[in-house]
Design a protein around this motif. Structure first.
Motif, mmCIF file in Angstrom:
data_model
loop_
_atom_site.group_PDB
_atom_site.id
_atom_site.type_symbol
_atom_site.label_atom_id
_atom_site.label_comp_id
_atom_site.label_asym_id
_atom_site.label_seq_id
_atom_site.Cartn_x
_atom_site.Cartn_y
_atom_site.Cartn_z
ATOM 1 N N ILE A 140 0.833 -1.201 0.000
ATOM 2 C CA ILE A 140 0.000 0.000 0.000
ATOM 3 C C ILE A 140 0.871 1.255 0.000
ATOM 4 C CG2 ILE A 140 -1.576 1.373 1.439
ATOM 5 C CD1 ILE A 140 -3.005 -1.201 2.180
ATOM 6 N N SER A 141 2.046 1.155 0.622
ATOM 7 C CA SER A 141 2.954 2.301 0.689
ATOM 8 C C SER A 141 3.407 2.743 -0.700
ATOM 9 C CB SER A 141 4.175 1.960 1.544
ATOM 10 O OG SER A 141 3.793 1.670 2.872
ATOM 11 N N MET A 142 3.466 1.811 -1.657
ATOM 12 C CA MET A 142 3.806 2.179 -3.032
ATOM 13 C C MET A 142 2.781 3.151 -3.595
ATOM 14 S SD MET A 142 5.056 -1.338 -4.862
ATOM 15 C CE MET A 142 5.133 -0.510 -6.447
ATOM 16 N N PHE A 143 1.507 2.842 -3.373
ATOM 17 C CA PHE A 143 0.438 3.683 -3.904
ATOM 18 C C PHE A 143 0.345 4.990 -3.123
ATOM 19 C CE2 PHE A 143 -0.505 -0.669 -5.047
ATOM 20 C CZ PHE A 143 -0.828 -0.557 -6.392
ATOM 21 N N GLY A 144 0.630 4.921 -1.807
ATOM 22 C CA GLY A 144 0.678 6.144 -1.010
ATOM 23 C C GLY A 144 1.789 7.068 -1.483
ATOM 24 N N ALA A 145 2.929 6.472 -1.815
ATOM 25 C CA ALA A 145 4.043 7.273 -2.337
ATOM 26 C C ALA A 145 3.672 7.928 -3.659
ATOM 27 C CB ALA A 145 5.278 6.386 -2.510
ATOM 28 N N ASN A 146 2.879 7.230 -4.458
ATOM 29 C CA ASN A 146 2.461 7.804 -5.738
ATOM 30 C C ASN A 146 1.545 9.007 -5.548
ATOM 31 O OD1 ASN A 146 2.325 7.629 -8.728
ATOM 32 N ND2 ASN A 146 0.164 7.247 -8.330
ATOM 33 N N VAL A 147 0.786 9.016 -4.457
ATOM 34 C CA VAL A 147 -0.048 10.190 -4.159
ATOM 35 C C VAL A 147 0.842 11.407 -3.936
ATOM 36 C CG1 VAL A 147 -1.655 11.215 -2.509
ATOM 37 C CG2 VAL A 147 -1.952 8.826 -3.216
ATOM 38 N N PHE A 148 1.860 11.244 -3.082
ATOM 39 C CA PHE A 148 2.764 12.364 -2.810
ATOM 40 C C PHE A 148 3.557 12.753 -4.053
ATOM 41 C CE2 PHE A 148 2.371 10.570 1.569
ATOM 42 C CZ PHE A 148 1.817 11.697 2.166
ATOM 43 N N TRP A 149 3.914 11.762 -4.886
ATOM 44 C CA TRP A 149 4.671 12.049 -6.101
ATOM 45 C C TRP A 149 3.810 12.791 -7.130
ATOM 46 C CZ3 TRP A 149 9.510 12.116 -7.826
ATOM 47 C CH2 TRP A 149 9.732 12.144 -9.211
ATOM 48 N N SER A 150 2.552 12.414 -7.226
ATOM 49 C CA SER A 150 1.674 12.973 -8.261
ATOM 50 C C SER A 150 1.222 14.387 -7.942
ATOM 51 C CB SER A 150 0.450 12.067 -8.450
ATOM 52 O OG SER A 150 0.838 10.762 -8.847
ATOM 53 N N ILE A 151 1.208 14.743 -6.656
ATOM 54 C CA ILE A 151 0.842 16.117 -6.285
ATOM 55 C C ILE A 151 2.063 16.997 -6.493
ATOM 56 C CG2 ILE A 151 -0.007 17.620 -4.454
ATOM 57 C CD1 ILE A 151 -1.278 15.184 -3.143
ATOM 58 N N ARG A 152 2.118 17.680 -7.614
ATOM 59 C CA ARG A 152 3.308 18.434 -7.982
ATOM 60 C C ARG A 152 3.462 19.713 -7.166
ATOM 61 N NH1 ARG A 152 6.130 14.773 -9.346
ATOM 62 N NH2 ARG A 152 7.649 16.362 -9.955
ATOM 63 N N ASN A 153 2.367 20.226 -6.629
ATOM 64 C CA ASN A 153 2.436 21.416 -5.799
ATOM 65 C C ASN A 153 2.936 21.020 -4.407
ATOM 66 O OD1 ASN A 153 1.604 23.535 -3.895
ATOM 67 N ND2 ASN A 153 0.562 24.443 -5.647
ATOM 68 N N ASN A 154 4.125 21.498 -4.041
ATOM 69 C CA ASN A 154 4.731 21.106 -2.768
ATOM 70 C C ASN A 154 3.901 21.544 -1.562
ATOM 71 O OD1 ASN A 154 7.042 19.683 -3.576
ATOM 72 N ND2 ASN A 154 8.153 21.575 -3.989
ATOM 73 N N THR A 155 3.229 22.665 -1.689
ATOM 74 C CA THR A 155 2.407 23.158 -0.572
ATOM 75 C C THR A 155 1.269 22.185 -0.277
ATOM 76 O OG1 THR A 155 2.920 25.457 -1.165
ATOM 77 C CG2 THR A 155 1.032 25.078 0.286
ATOM 78 N N ILE A 156 0.588 21.735 -1.333
ATOM 79 C CA ILE A 156 -0.519 20.794 -1.147
ATOM 80 C C ILE A 156 0.013 19.443 -0.648
ATOM 81 C CG2 ILE A 156 -2.386 19.550 -2.304
ATOM 82 C CD1 ILE A 156 -2.629 21.892 -4.235
ATOM 83 N N ALA A 157 1.121 18.980 -1.236
ATOM 84 C CA ALA A 157 1.710 17.706 -0.813
ATOM 85 C C ALA A 157 2.117 17.759 0.661
ATOM 86 C CB ALA A 157 2.910 17.377 -1.694
#
Length: 325
Positions: free
Chosen positions: A290-307
């Motif tokens: 599941i951590s792989m998909f969680g990491a993809n959430v943080f990776w896909s949010i290109r705006n650092n403030t939102i991430a």
């Protein structure tokens, strides 16, 4: 902070270590010994007894050992993902996410048979990713089955991961019955070798303690378990949804590995239901994929403030559950 973990700079490992101490500090202040849920395997029981004879029944020792194992698992997991280029650039987000998610529930940071199973499943997952590029995979399939067999001796319901191997073969390669049979033989081999050893040393009765398996009632009334489950499921769904656009640009092998990762999640979610007594702590086997998909959430949010806002929200929840409940 997310931008630092987006980087593939090796110095990020030091930041990851500090992050681990920060996340797990509560568990070091309130250490626990080890988990025994009724379905632990013979190898796990022998290992715990050996450690108790070596250092005594020290909660701090077992908790520290568990945290160190999770830190090592996070680094190995991250290395596998970066090696196969499952993200556009090397990063440390999978390691960060694994450490964050394992802090959602106190028992996910305790010394347990599934913590050791996760270590083996890292090797299994790494082997499965090579199935597509190999001409002959019989040795890989046997070794993978053998590793799952050892995992079953630590936590017997882990035998269900044979499904992961078989389904991965269907995803990665054309169907060959011989490869399925070889995988099954690899699974049986560790149990056969252990049984032979017990027979030769006149401890045959211990063999009857190996098949600790059942069909447990998954009734859960702990709000902490529900909270951790909701967070993981939300990140799993969001991570898979955000992955769809990136999948179109990936090589075939990359797409197949992500498919295997999803199967890994589904099988791992089912495994604890085959325990003699259901324990949400054993869902730790699902936290790894599941951590792989969680990491993809943080990776896909290109705006650092939102991430960072998403990260702080989850981190705040972790600290709230640790210190204020």
């Amino acid at each position: 902070m997310i931008r630092y973990f987006r980087s593939g700079n090796p110095l990020t490992v030091l930041l990851l270590l500090i992050y681990t101490i920060f996340l797990k500090f509560y568990y070091l202040l309130h250490p626990s010994t080890y988990l025994m849920g009724g379905s632990e395997g013979l190898l796990y029981t022998l290992l715990v007894n050996w450690l108790k004879a070596l250092v005594g029944n020290s909660p701090l020792f077992f908790t520290t050992l568990a945290i160190l194992l999770q830190f090592v698992q996070a680094l190995l997991f991250n290395k596998i993902i970066n090696y196969h280029r499952l993200f556009a650039k090397p990063n440390y987000l999978p390691a960060m996410t694994y450490l964050l998610f394992t802090s959602l529930l106190d028992n996910w940071s305790a010394f347990s048979p599934v913590l050791l199973v996760n270590l083996i499943m890292l090797w299994v997952f790494s082997s499965l990713t090579d199935l597509y590029s190999r001409t002959s995979v019989r040795d890989v399939v046997f070794n993978t089955g053998f590793a799952i067999g050892i995992a079953a001796l630590l936590y017997f319901p882990a035998v269900v991961f044979l499904l992961l191997l078989l389904i991965s073969l269907l995803i990665m390669r054309a169907f060959r019955l011989a490869e399925w049979i070889i995988g099954l033989m690899g699974l049986i081999c560790p149990i056969y070798l252990l049984g032979t050893y017990l027979f030769l040393t006149d401890r045959w009765s211990m063999l009857y303690s190996i098949p600790n398996i059942g069909l447990a009632n998954p009734f859960v009334n702990d709000y902490k378990v529900w909270g951790a489950t909701v967070v993981c499921v939300l990140f799993l769904v969001a991570g898979w949804a955000l992955l769809q656009r990136a999948l179109k640009k990936m090589l075939i092998q990359g797409r197949k590995i992500w498919s295997v990762s999803l199967v890994f999640v589904l099988v791992a979610l089912v495994v604890p239901f085959f325990s003699v007594k259901f324990n949400p702590a054993y869902w730790l086997v699902a936290v790894l994929p599941i951590s792989m998909f969680g990491a993809n959430v943080f990776w896909s949010i290109r705006n650092n403030t939102i991430a960072n806002a998403v990260h702080i929200l989850v981190l705040g929840y972790v600290l709230l559950m640790q210190y204020f409940t």
